[in-house]
Scaffold this motif. Structure first.
Motif, PDB file in Angstrom:
ATOM      1  N   LEU A  29       0.827  -1.206   0.000  1.00  0.00           N
ATOM      2  CA  LEU A  29       0.000   0.000   0.000  1.00  0.00           C
ATOM      3  C   LEU A  29       0.862   1.258   0.000  1.00  0.00           C
ATOM      4  CD1 LEU A  29      -2.844  -1.001   2.501  1.00  0.00           C
ATOM      5  CD2 LEU A  29      -2.999  -0.799   0.010  1.00  0.00           C
ATOM      6  N   VAL A  30       1.967   1.216   0.747  1.00  0.00           N
ATOM      7  CA  VAL A  30       2.882   2.362   0.770  1.00  0.00           C
ATOM      8  C   VAL A  30       3.470   2.591  -0.626  1.00  0.00           C
ATOM      9  CG1 VAL A  30       5.073   3.232   1.682  1.00  0.00           C
ATOM     10  CG2 VAL A  30       3.438   2.122   3.220  1.00  0.00           C
ATOM     11  N   VAL A  31       3.884   1.515  -1.277  1.00  0.00           N
ATOM     12  CA  VAL A  31       4.465   1.620  -2.625  1.00  0.00           C
ATOM     13  C   VAL A  31       3.436   2.186  -3.602  1.00  0.00           C
ATOM     14  CG1 VAL A  31       5.377   0.310  -4.577  1.00  0.00           C
ATOM     15  CG2 VAL A  31       6.172  -0.194  -2.253  1.00  0.00           C
ATOM     16  N   LEU A  32       2.210   1.681  -3.539  1.00  0.00           N
ATOM     17  CA  LEU A  32       1.159   2.178  -4.429  1.00  0.00           C
ATOM     18  C   LEU A  32       0.879   3.656  -4.175  1.00  0.00           C
ATOM     19  CD1 LEU A  32      -1.445  -0.752  -4.472  1.00  0.00           C
ATOM     20  CD2 LEU A  32      -0.035   0.044  -6.379  1.00  0.00           C
ATOM     21  N   THR A  33       0.916   4.055  -2.905  1.00  0.00           N
ATOM     22  CA  THR A  33       0.678   5.459  -2.568  1.00  0.00           C
ATOM     23  C   THR A  33       1.773   6.350  -3.147  1.00  0.00           C
ATOM     24  OG1 THR A  33      -0.423   4.809  -0.509  1.00  0.00           O
ATOM     25  CG2 THR A  33       0.333   7.086  -0.684  1.00  0.00           C
ATOM     26  N   VAL A  34       3.024   5.931  -2.979  1.00  0.00           N
ATOM     27  CA  VAL A  34       4.155   6.706  -3.495  1.00  0.00           C
ATOM     28  C   VAL A  34       4.110   6.787  -5.020  1.00  0.00           C
ATOM     29  CG1 VAL A  34       6.665   6.750  -3.712  1.00  0.00           C
ATOM     30  CG2 VAL A  34       5.619   6.213  -1.503  1.00  0.00           C
ATOM     31  N   GLN A  35       3.714   5.694  -5.665  1.00  0.00           N
ATOM     32  CA  GLN A  35       3.686   5.635  -7.127  1.00  0.00           C
ATOM     33  C   GLN A  35       2.386   6.171  -7.713  1.00  0.00           C
ATOM     34  OE1 GLN A  35       4.507   1.525  -8.046  1.00  0.00           O
ATOM     35  NE2 GLN A  35       6.723   1.777  -7.738  1.00  0.00           N
TER      36      GLN A  35
END
Length: 213
Positions: A29-35
């Motif tokens: 979820l963190v990766v998706l948020t950053v991307q």
């Protein structure tokens, strides 16, 4: 002699492996948020994803005892606390995403939303009960409460599961999408039925012992 799988469960590596697997969805979820990969409605995506992982954590945590009994692997019990705390983490994130991203931390709007949509207070009730369980999940709390009272308190997890499923069902009712809710309801129902059957068998065994004396 313990099997290879049971020996592995007792190792520090297994403990870290379970922890990493439990945190993997959060990292995703963190990766998706950053991307910027959360879609057109990031708040809804995060609320739904964290809610889904809370329900999955509840199912896994409740499955520990049946699996331990059926497989004869008491070593699984050492992961019950970790799964419970991971579930609480995702429940806190679910609540935080709703309060921060969906409601903008507006207390008045949150109160009005709770009054307008009862499934919100169902979820909040489940979170409060989980908070009590998380606060009393440590060894000091077990010693303070005593084993019997601690076990009785932590049986509230079934009430949490029921509230969570109702919360999920009510939320999906607006979209007439009940497939996922049905899956969780069946899993939790089966786990509860196993517990009830086990308790009934124990009562019969105790009654038989008293009769034979």
């Amino acid at each position: 002699m313990l099997s290879r799988g049971r020996r592995f469960l007792l190792t520090r590596a297994a403990w870290w492996w379970v922890l990493c697997v439990g945190l993997w969805p959060l990292l995703g979820l963190v990766v998706l948020t950053v991307q910027d990969g959360l879609g057109a409605n990031p708040a809804e995506y995060l609320i739904r994803a964290t809610g889904d992982w809370t329900l999955r954590g509840l199912c896994l945590g409740l499955a520990i005892t049946p699996l331990r009994a059926q497989l004869g692997w008491p070593e699984l019990a050492r992961y019950r606390r970790m799964l419970g705390l991971l579930t609480y983490l995702y429940a806190c994130l679910h609540l935080a995403c709703y309060v921060l991203f969906d409601m903008g931390l507006d207390v008045r709007e949150i109160v009005l939303d709770v009054l307008k949509r009862p499934f919100i207070w169902l979820g909040a009730s489940a979170w409060l009960l989980l908070s009590v369980m998380a606060a009393t999940s440590f060894n000091r709390a077990v010693r303070w409460l005593g084993g019997a009272r601690w076990q009785a308190l932590h049986r509230v997890v079934y009430a949490v599961a029921l509230l969570a499923v109702l919360h999920f069902w009510w939320m999906r009712a607006a979209k007439s999408n009940f497939n996922e809710v049905l899956v969780y309801a069946v899993i939790l129902g089966a786990l509860l039925a196993w517990r009830l059957q086990r308790a009934w068998q124990r009562r019969r065994q105790r009654a038989a012992k008293r009769t034979s004396v």
